[in-house]
Write a protein that holds these residues in place. Structure first.
Motif, PDB file in Angstrom:
ATOM      1  N   VAL A  93      15.646  81.409 107.271  1.00 33.21           N
ATOM      2  CA  VAL A  93      17.092  81.285 107.385  1.00 33.21           C
ATOM      3  C   VAL A  93      17.607  80.370 106.281  1.00 33.21           C
ATOM      4  O   VAL A  93      17.099  79.261 106.107  1.00 33.21           O
ATOM      5  N   SER A  94      18.600  80.825 105.544  1.00 35.39           N
ATOM      6  CA  SER A  94      19.279  79.990 104.543  1.00 35.39           C
ATOM      7  C   SER A  94      20.709  79.791 105.001  1.00 35.39           C
ATOM      8  O   SER A  94      21.358  80.738 105.460  1.00 35.39           O
ATOM      9  N   THR A  95      21.212  78.577 104.876  1.00 34.18           N
ATOM     10  CA  THR A  95      22.530  78.291 105.426  1.00 34.18           C
ATOM     11  C   THR A  95      23.269  77.232 104.632  1.00 34.18           C
ATOM     12  O   THR A  95      22.650  76.426 103.934  1.00 34.18           O
ATOM     13  N   GLN A  96      24.595  77.253 104.745  1.00 31.82           N
ATOM     14  CA  GLN A  96      25.381  76.122 104.300  1.00 31.82           C
ATOM     15  C   GLN A  96      25.086  74.962 105.269  1.00 31.82           C
ATOM     16  O   GLN A  96      24.231  75.076 106.129  1.00 31.82           O
ATOM     17  N   HIS A  97      25.803  73.873 105.138  1.00 30.45           N
ATOM     18  CA  HIS A  97      25.438  72.643 105.848  1.00 30.45           C
ATOM     19  C   HIS A  97      26.081  72.583 107.231  1.00 30.45           C
ATOM     20  O   HIS A  97      27.124  71.959 107.411  1.00 30.45           O
ATOM     21  N   TYR A  98      25.433  73.221 108.220  1.00 24.11           N
ATOM     22  CA  TYR A  98      25.970  73.266 109.577  1.00 24.11           C
ATOM     23  C   TYR A  98      24.919  72.851 110.589  1.00 24.11           C
ATOM     24  O   TYR A  98      23.832  73.450 110.642  1.00 24.11           O
ATOM     25  N   ASP A  99      25.253  71.850 111.426  1.00 18.26           N
ATOM     26  CA  ASP A  99      24.278  71.419 112.412  1.00 18.26           C
ATOM     27  C   ASP A  99      24.130  72.423 113.548  1.00 18.26           C
ATOM     28  O   ASP A  99      23.084  72.486 114.188  1.00 18.26           O
ATOM     29  N   PHE A 100      25.139  73.289 113.779  1.00 14.89           N
ATOM     30  CA  PHE A 100      24.981  74.269 114.844  1.00 14.89           C
ATOM     31  C   PHE A 100      23.905  75.299 114.501  1.00 14.89           C
ATOM     32  O   PHE A 100      23.246  75.849 115.396  1.00 14.89           O
ATOM     33  N   VAL A 101      23.686  75.549 113.216  1.00 17.42           N
ATOM     34  CA  VAL A 101      22.610  76.459 112.813  1.00 17.42           C
ATOM     35  C   VAL A 101      21.253  75.814 113.118  1.00 17.42           C
ATOM     36  O   VAL A 101      20.334  76.475 113.615  1.00 17.42           O
ATOM     37  N   ALA A 102      21.145  74.518 112.849  1.00 14.01           N
ATOM     38  CA  ALA A 102      19.909  73.804 113.166  1.00 14.01           C
ATOM     39  C   ALA A 102      19.654  73.813 114.671  1.00 14.01           C
ATOM     40  O   ALA A 102      18.507  73.925 115.121  1.00 14.01           O
ATOM     41  N   ASP A 103      20.713  73.701 115.476  1.00 15.59           N
ATOM     42  CA  ASP A 103      20.562  73.737 116.930  1.00 15.59           C
ATOM     43  C   ASP A 103      20.047  75.098 117.396  1.00 15.59           C
ATOM     44  O   ASP A 103      19.164  75.182 118.256  1.00 15.59           O
ATOM     45  N   ILE A 104      20.596  76.170 116.842  1.00 13.62           N
ATOM     46  CA  ILE A 104      20.141  77.515 117.202  1.00 13.62           C
ATOM     47  C   ILE A 104      18.698  77.719 116.766  1.00 13.62           C
ATOM     48  O   ILE A 104      17.874  78.276 117.510  1.00 13.62           O
ATOM     49  N   PHE A 105      18.388  77.244 115.574  1.00 17.95           N
ATOM     50  CA  PHE A 105      17.030  77.364 115.039  1.00 17.95           C
ATOM     51  C   PHE A 105      16.032  76.653 115.958  1.00 17.95           C
ATOM     52  O   PHE A 105      14.965  77.188 116.284  1.00 17.95           O
TER      53      PHE A 105
END
Length: 303
Positions: A93-105
């Motif tokens: 997964v590549s993403t901009q800087h979002y903590d919600f993506v880290a939470d889902i991950f």
């Protein structure tokens, strides 16, 4: 030309010295020099110039280095992709800087029952998220497109064989520390922020308006650029700096020390995922998309 020669060029450019590059590559400096000279003769260009402080890339060398980096990255990706064999499944997964993506991950890691897997989460500049998706370095990219930039970005993505699927519309919010002078406001205006430093994520050489992650039409003479989310948090906690984003802050890491306040603006964010249009989506990628959509639905239900 070989992949090894490409990696030699990149290492020399990084070190600015044949001697230091040879040490880090564990090869003789003479072998390195011969390899570079052979490549220069093959391509009929001069890659490096020497100076009193070491070596630097020529204009032709700079252009070649960009191609060499792509070749080296593709090589590393292929080796990594098949290192564990087909039985080991992967999700990059590549993403901009979002903590919600880290939470889902993290939630996906906790739920997976795979016996062998390789998961990767990389936060990066907007251009790099698109580049990694376009070149299949990642399985899925997560970006937010500002409303005023939608048509431009969708054309840009389409030309690169990448599709954008929005999952959530978010209004811009100001991020600042709980003790900030304007933290008590219900709605913050651009005028109220002009005297405070504005922090944004640096975008490197691709620093154009539709790649920025923040609303950029605020003005003000105090501008700060950072490269990662941890640094952003530390700067916001220790100063009267602020930034502007989606307002989505589900992570427990924040612990309420940074708050988000609605920002007066006609603009908005469309948060979604990007995929290569010609690539079959894996089961793990589908699971990640399902969790992303579930998060978006929950946020909409909670207002």
């Amino acid at each position: 030309m070989t992949i090894q020669q490409c990696k030699y060029i990149l290492k020399i450019a990084e070190c600015g010295s044949f001697n230091e590059a040879a040490k880090q590559l564990f090869v003789a400096q003479s072998s390195l020099s011969v390899s570079v000279k052979s490549l220069e003769q093959e391509l009929n260009i001069r890659i490096f110039e020497r100076s009193g402080n070491g070596v630097y890339l020529t204009d032709e060398g700079t252009e070649f280095a960009r191609y060499a980096r792509q070749i080296a990255e593709q090589n590393d990706f292929i080796l990594s992709r098949y290192a564990e064999g087909e039985q080991c499944r992967r999700l990059y997964v590549s993403t901009q800087h979002y903590d919600f993506v880290a939470d889902i991950f993290a939630a996906m890691l906790n739920q997976t029952e795979e016996k062998c897997y390789r998961f990767s989460l990389r936060e990066m500049k907007t251009y790099d998220v698109i580049h990694e998706t376009e070149n299949a370095y990642c399985d899925i990219g997560i970006i937010a497109i500002k409303g005023n930039d939608c048509s431009v970005m969708e054309r840009y993505l389409s030309k690169r064989g990448v599709s954008f699927t929005p999952v959530l519309k978010a209004l811009p919010h100001v991020y600042l520390r709980r003790e900030h002078p304007v933290a008590g406001e219900r709605l913050i205006t651009a005028e109220q922020l002009k005297s405070y430093p504005y922090v944004s994520y640096e975008q490197g050489e691709h620093n154009i308006s539709f790649f920025t992650e923040e609303i950029t039409s605020i003005g003000g003479s105090k501008q700060v650029e950072i490269s990662d989310r941890a640094s952003l948090m530390n700067v916001l906690l220790a100063t009267d700096c602020y930034t502007i984003g989606t307002g989505i802050m589900p992570s427990m890491l924040n612990q309420g020390r940074i708050i988000s306040v609605p920002f007066e603006s006609d603009d908005y964010y469309r948060i979604g995922y990007i995929l290569r249009t010609d690539r079959t989506v894996s089961e793990l990628t589908e699971n990640f998309i399902t969790m992303l959509c579930s998060m978006a639905e929950e946020l909409e239900e909670n207002g």
